[in-house]
Design an enzyme around this catalytic site. Structure first.
Site, PDB file in Angstrom:
ATOM      1  N   TYR A 141     -17.122 -22.662  -5.964  1.00  7.56           N
ATOM      2  CA  TYR A 141     -17.370 -23.342  -4.686  1.00  7.56           C
ATOM      3  C   TYR A 141     -18.876 -23.583  -4.492  1.00  7.56           C
ATOM      4  O   TYR A 141     -19.311 -24.723  -4.270  1.00  7.56           O
ATOM      5  CB  TYR A 141     -16.799 -22.500  -3.533  1.00  7.56           C
ATOM      6  CG  TYR A 141     -17.241 -22.952  -2.161  1.00  7.56           C
ATOM      7  CD1 TYR A 141     -16.754 -24.133  -1.600  1.00  7.56           C
ATOM      8  CD2 TYR A 141     -18.140 -22.184  -1.403  1.00  7.56           C
ATOM      9  CE1 TYR A 141     -17.166 -24.548  -0.337  1.00  7.56           C
ATOM     10  CE2 TYR A 141     -18.548 -22.586  -0.146  1.00  7.56           C
ATOM     11  CZ  TYR A 141     -18.062 -23.766   0.383  1.00  7.56           C
ATOM     12  OH  TYR A 141     -18.472 -24.170   1.635  1.00  7.56           O
ATOM     13  N   ALA A 161     -14.943 -31.317   2.887  1.00  9.44           N
ATOM     14  CA  ALA A 161     -15.291 -30.551   1.688  1.00  9.44           C
ATOM     15  C   ALA A 161     -14.054 -29.841   1.172  1.00  9.44           C
ATOM     16  O   ALA A 161     -13.031 -29.765   1.857  1.00  9.44           O
ATOM     17  CB  ALA A 161     -16.372 -29.515   2.009  1.00  9.44           C
ATOM     18  N   TYR A 162     -14.176 -29.318  -0.044  1.00 12.51           N
ATOM     19  CA  TYR A 162     -13.196 -28.368  -0.567  1.00 12.51           C
ATOM     20  C   TYR A 162     -13.741 -26.998  -0.187  1.00 12.51           C
ATOM     21  O   TYR A 162     -14.737 -26.543  -0.754  1.00 12.51           O
ATOM     22  CB  TYR A 162     -13.082 -28.519  -2.089  1.00 12.51           C
ATOM     23  CG  TYR A 162     -11.960 -27.721  -2.687  1.00 12.51           C
ATOM     24  CD1 TYR A 162     -10.726 -28.303  -2.952  1.00 12.51           C
ATOM     25  CD2 TYR A 162     -12.115 -26.363  -2.977  1.00 12.51           C
ATOM     26  CE1 TYR A 162      -9.680 -27.570  -3.492  1.00 12.51           C
ATOM     27  CE2 TYR A 162     -11.077 -25.613  -3.512  1.00 12.51           C
ATOM     28  CZ  TYR A 162      -9.865 -26.222  -3.772  1.00 12.51           C
ATOM     29  OH  TYR A 162      -8.825 -25.488  -4.300  1.00 12.51           O
ATOM     30  N   THR A 163     -13.122 -26.337   0.790  1.00  9.21           N
ATOM     31  CA  THR A 163     -13.751 -25.146   1.379  1.00  9.21           C
ATOM     32  C   THR A 163     -13.057 -23.827   1.004  1.00  9.21           C
ATOM     33  O   THR A 163     -13.504 -22.771   1.458  1.00  9.21           O
ATOM     34  CB  THR A 163     -13.782 -25.262   2.921  1.00  9.21           C
ATOM     35  OG1 THR A 163     -12.470 -25.534   3.394  1.00  9.21           O
ATOM     36  CG2 THR A 163     -14.731 -26.346   3.374  1.00  9.21           C
ATOM     37  N   GLY A 203     -11.328 -30.905  10.567  1.00 13.15           N
ATOM     38  CA  GLY A 203     -11.675 -29.539  10.177  1.00 13.15           C
ATOM     39  C   GLY A 203     -12.405 -28.842  11.315  1.00 13.15           C
ATOM     40  O   GLY A 203     -12.519 -29.376  12.430  1.00 13.15           O
ATOM     41  N   LYS A 261     -20.923 -27.177  -4.527  1.00 10.90           N
ATOM     42  CA  LYS A 261     -21.699 -27.588  -3.344  1.00 10.90           C
ATOM     43  C   LYS A 261     -23.159 -27.850  -3.739  1.00 10.90           C
ATOM     44  O   LYS A 261     -23.784 -28.782  -3.237  1.00 10.90           O
ATOM     45  CB  LYS A 261     -21.632 -26.512  -2.248  1.00 10.90           C
ATOM     46  CG  LYS A 261     -20.260 -26.317  -1.612  1.00 10.90           C
ATOM     47  CD  LYS A 261     -19.791 -27.506  -0.792  1.00 10.90           C
ATOM     48  CE  LYS A 261     -20.517 -27.652   0.525  1.00 10.90           C
ATOM     49  NZ  LYS A 261     -19.940 -28.762   1.334  1.00 10.90           N
ATOM     50  N   ASP A 299     -10.478 -41.343   2.715  1.00 16.48           N
ATOM     51  CA  ASP A 299     -10.613 -40.378   1.623  1.00 16.48           C
ATOM     52  C   ASP A 299     -11.987 -40.604   1.000  1.00 16.48           C
ATOM     53  O   ASP A 299     -12.243 -41.665   0.418  1.00 16.48           O
ATOM     54  CB  ASP A 299      -9.491 -40.644   0.602  1.00 16.48           C
ATOM     55  CG  ASP A 299      -9.566 -39.699  -0.583  1.00 16.48           C
ATOM     56  OD1 ASP A 299     -10.603 -39.020  -0.759  1.00 16.48           O
ATOM     57  OD2 ASP A 299      -8.588 -39.654  -1.350  1.00 16.48           O
ATOM     58  N   LEU A 349     -15.747 -28.000  11.762  1.00 18.87           N
ATOM     59  CA  LEU A 349     -16.975 -28.646  12.242  1.00 18.87           C
ATOM     60  C   LEU A 349     -16.678 -30.039  12.790  1.00 18.87           C
ATOM     61  O   LEU A 349     -17.251 -30.443  13.811  1.00 18.87           O
ATOM     62  CB  LEU A 349     -17.996 -28.723  11.091  1.00 18.87           C
ATOM     63  CG  LEU A 349     -19.329 -29.376  11.430  1.00 18.87           C
ATOM     64  CD1 LEU A 349     -20.046 -28.624  12.558  1.00 18.87           C
ATOM     65  CD2 LEU A 349     -20.227 -29.446  10.192  1.00 18.87           C
TER      66      LEU A 349
HETATM   67  N1  LIG Z   1     -16.029 -22.613   6.515  1.00 23.16           N
HETATM   68  C1  LIG Z   1     -17.124 -21.922   6.215  1.00 23.16           C
HETATM   69  O1  LIG Z   1     -17.182 -20.703   6.357  1.00 23.16           O
HETATM   70  C2  LIG Z   1     -18.338 -22.641   5.682  1.00 23.16           C
HETATM   71  C3  LIG Z   1     -19.464 -21.885   5.334  1.00 23.16           C
HETATM   72  C4  LIG Z   1     -20.588 -22.559   4.860  1.00 23.16           C
HETATM   73  C5  LIG Z   1     -20.583 -23.934   4.728  1.00 23.16           C
HETATM   74  N2  LIG Z   1     -19.450 -24.645   5.060  1.00 23.16           N
HETATM   75  C6  LIG Z   1     -19.471 -26.098   4.894  1.00 23.16           C
HETATM   76  O2  LIG Z   1     -19.362 -26.676   6.195  1.00 23.16           O
HETATM   77  C7  LIG Z   1     -18.669 -27.918   6.107  1.00 23.16           C
HETATM   78  C8  LIG Z   1     -17.544 -27.926   7.137  1.00 23.16           C
HETATM   79  O3  LIG Z   1     -16.664 -26.857   6.840  1.00 23.16           O
HETATM   80  P1  LIG Z   1     -15.318 -26.628   7.682  1.00 23.16           P
HETATM   81  O4  LIG Z   1     -15.040 -25.172   7.667  1.00 23.16           O
HETATM   82  O5  LIG Z   1     -15.398 -27.365   8.962  1.00 23.16           O
HETATM   83  O6  LIG Z   1     -14.277 -27.351   6.705  1.00 23.16           O
HETATM   84  P2  LIG Z   1     -12.690 -27.532   6.935  1.00 23.16           P
HETATM   85  O7  LIG Z   1     -12.273 -26.910   8.208  1.00 23.16           O
HETATM   86  O8  LIG Z   1     -12.059 -27.092   5.645  1.00 23.16           O
HETATM   87  O9  LIG Z   1     -12.557 -29.119   7.094  1.00 23.16           O
HETATM   88  C9  LIG Z   1     -12.717 -30.002   6.037  1.00 23.16           C
HETATM   89  C10 LIG Z   1     -11.897 -31.222   6.344  1.00 23.16           C
HETATM   90  O10 LIG Z   1     -12.108 -32.181   5.279  1.00 23.16           O
HETATM   91  C11 LIG Z   1     -10.834 -32.716   4.936  1.00 23.16           C
HETATM   92  N3  LIG Z   1     -10.822 -33.297   3.591  1.00 23.16           N
HETATM   93  C12 LIG Z   1     -10.397 -32.736   2.440  1.00 23.16           C
HETATM   94  N4  LIG Z   1     -10.465 -33.627   1.439  1.00 23.16           N
HETATM   95  C13 LIG Z   1     -10.939 -34.779   1.957  1.00 23.16           C
HETATM   96  C14 LIG Z   1     -11.209 -36.059   1.419  1.00 23.16           C
HETATM   97  N5  LIG Z   1     -10.999 -36.360   0.126  1.00 23.16           N
HETATM   98  N6  LIG Z   1     -11.681 -37.035   2.239  1.00 23.16           N
HETATM   99  C15 LIG Z   1     -11.881 -36.756   3.556  1.00 23.16           C
HETATM  100  N7  LIG Z   1     -11.629 -35.570   4.132  1.00 23.16           N
HETATM  101  C16 LIG Z   1     -11.172 -34.576   3.334  1.00 23.16           C
HETATM  102  C17 LIG Z   1      -9.936 -31.505   5.057  1.00 23.16           C
HETATM  103  O11 LIG Z   1      -8.563 -31.855   5.009  1.00 23.16           O
HETATM  104  P3  LIG Z   1      -7.528 -30.738   4.391  1.00 23.16           P
HETATM  105  O12 LIG Z   1      -7.445 -29.675   5.431  1.00 23.16           O
HETATM  106  O13 LIG Z   1      -6.281 -31.507   4.190  1.00 23.16           O
HETATM  107  O14 LIG Z   1      -8.153 -30.261   3.112  1.00 23.16           O
HETATM  108  C18 LIG Z   1     -10.386 -30.944   6.388  1.00 23.16           C
HETATM  109  O15 LIG Z   1      -9.778 -31.614   7.476  1.00 23.16           O
HETATM  110  C19 LIG Z   1     -18.221 -28.046   4.660  1.00 23.16           C
HETATM  111  O16 LIG Z   1     -19.141 -28.849   3.964  1.00 23.16           O
HETATM  112  C20 LIG Z   1     -18.288 -26.650   4.127  1.00 23.16           C
HETATM  113  O17 LIG Z   1     -18.526 -26.610   2.732  1.00 23.16           O
HETATM  114  C21 LIG Z   1     -18.344 -24.022   5.542  1.00 23.16           C
END
Ligand SMILES: NC(=O)c1ccc[n+]([C@@H]2O[C@H](COP(=O)([O-])OP(=O)(O)OC[C@H]3O[C@@H](n4cnc5c(N)ncnc54)[C@H](OP(=O)(O)O)[C@@H]3O)[C@@H](O)[C@H]2O)c1
Length: 322
Positions: free
Chosen positions: A149, A83-85, A10, A153, A59, A12
């Site tokens: 969401y 996460a489920y984002t 993802g 969280k 997973d 991060l």
């Molecule tokens: N993005 C934002 O704007 C934002 C804002 C505030 C906080 N956050 C938090 O920051 C963190 C990082 O966010 P991000 O944007 O980097 O997330 P991301 O790009 O959506 O990456 C999440 C990764 O986790 C994988 N994943 C999904 N289900 C999984 C499972 N069961 N086991 C292991 N891996 C799994 C996803 O695969 P798939 O792609 O196949 O689902 C994806 O590769 C998260 O905790 C998020 O809630 C994000």
């Protein structure tokens, strides 16, 4: 020390690959999906051919699988970037969001409790929002999520605290990076191709360059290691919830204006609008600025201003004005 990163493909997770490149620690990168060709190419462009692009399948909804990989590799720190984002889709998939955002972090916490390790978990500014706040949200402020969401969280944070492993929970906001889909990449595309664009100005927060957050996580890891090797105590004295975003405050409208300006895309007429002009199944917080004093004071972290970080990111994309 061996450090396991979940969700490594993802936004991060990929930045964690970059900041750990020259680390003396052993990093294991895991996810449920393989790295995309686009991400691998970007990783190599940013960090050189020798960057680790491999992914071990893990997973995090599977407790036994986490336990096995942690014990086999003597993992002492987990950085949970999975996460489920999808904020909108979560409204229709509450069970899945709960599984990934609450049950899975609980699994990670259980295993870190068993081995006496540290869980660095990422949460969100969307745990806030129901009240009309107009001052930056503090770590101990009651969570008031406006959607599924944010609620799931918040449940994840509570589950980790209940299990009681060493934990650093970092709430962040409006994450963007060179990887995957995010607001900056979407707006770069839209402002280059559309003559007009409306963007909401009644949702206020702070953008965060995921690379800055990854560097802050490394600082947390270093602090944990310092204590681990000097105090020989199983309890990390800095356990708790922290806030991290870039410095400053803006609306999505301001954010878009700056993206277009720095990219030299001045042919798009960008206008402010209200959230209710867009059909959405989820209500987003109108104000979710995070107060970051605690993480700065505790870990000695300096945080870049949001426009400075945005300019840094944009250096990595071919821009119209180049
Ligand atoms: N993005 C934002 O704007 C934002 C804002 C505030 C906080 N956050 C938090 O920051 C963190 C990082 O966010 P991000 O944007 O980097 O997330 P991301 O790009 O959506 O990456 C999440 C990764 O986790 C994988 N994943 C999904 N289900 C999984 C499972 N069961 N086991 C292991 N891996 C799994 C996803 O695969 P798939 O792609 O196949 O689902 C994806 O590769 C998260 O905790 C998020 O809630 C994000």
């Amino acid at each position: 020390m061996t450090i396991l990163v979940t969700g490594a493909n993802g936004q991060l997770g990929n930045e964690m690959r970059i900041v750990s490149k020259n680390s003396e620690d052993k990093y294991i990168f895991t996810d449920v999906v393989d790295a995309s060709e686009e991400s691998i190419a970007m990783l190599k462009k940013l960090a050189g051919e020798e960057i680790k692009t491999d992914t071990i399948h893990l997973d995090i909804t599977n407790l036994d699988a986490i336990r096995a990989i942690v014990n086999e590799n003597d993992v002492k720190i987990i950085v949970n970037c999975a996460a489920y984002t999808n904020v909108d889709a979560a409204e229709d998939h509450q069970e899945l969001a709960e599984l990934l955002n609450a049950k899975a972090p609980e699994n990670l916490a259980i295993v870190m409790k068993e081995v006496g390790g540290l869980l660095v978990h990422i949460s969100t500014d969307y745990v806030f929002g129901k009240e009309p706040y107009n001052t930056p949200c503090k770590e101990d402020q009651k969570g008031t999520p406006t959607g599924v969401y944010g609620l799931t969280k918040l449940h994840g944070e509570q589950a980790i605290q209940r299990v009681g492993c060493n934990h650093v929970i970092i709430r962040t906001a409006w994450l963007y990076s060179e990887f995957g889909k995010n607001f900056v990449k979407t707006m770069l595309n839209l402002t280059a191709t559309k003559p007009q664009l409306k963007v909401v100005f009644d949702q206020v927060g702070t953008p965060t360059y995921a690379l800055d957050l990854a560097n802050a996580i490394v600082r947390v890891i270093e602090s944990y290691k310092e204590e681990f090797f000097t105090l020989h105590s199983s309890l990390f004295t800095k356990n708790g919830i922290y806030h991290f975003s870039n410095e400053g405050v803006c609306s999505w409208y301001d954010f878009t204006k700056m993206i277009a300006e720095y990219a030299g895309q001045d042919n798009c007429d960008i206008q402010p609008c209200h959230s209710d002009e867009f059909l959405s199944t989820v209500k987003r917080p109108s104000f979710s600025v995070l107060d970051k004093k605690k993480i700065k004071d505790t870990f000695g972290i300096q945080i870049p201003y949001w426009t400075d970080s945005l300019k840094e990111l944009l250096k990595h994309f071919p821009l119209t004005n180049e």
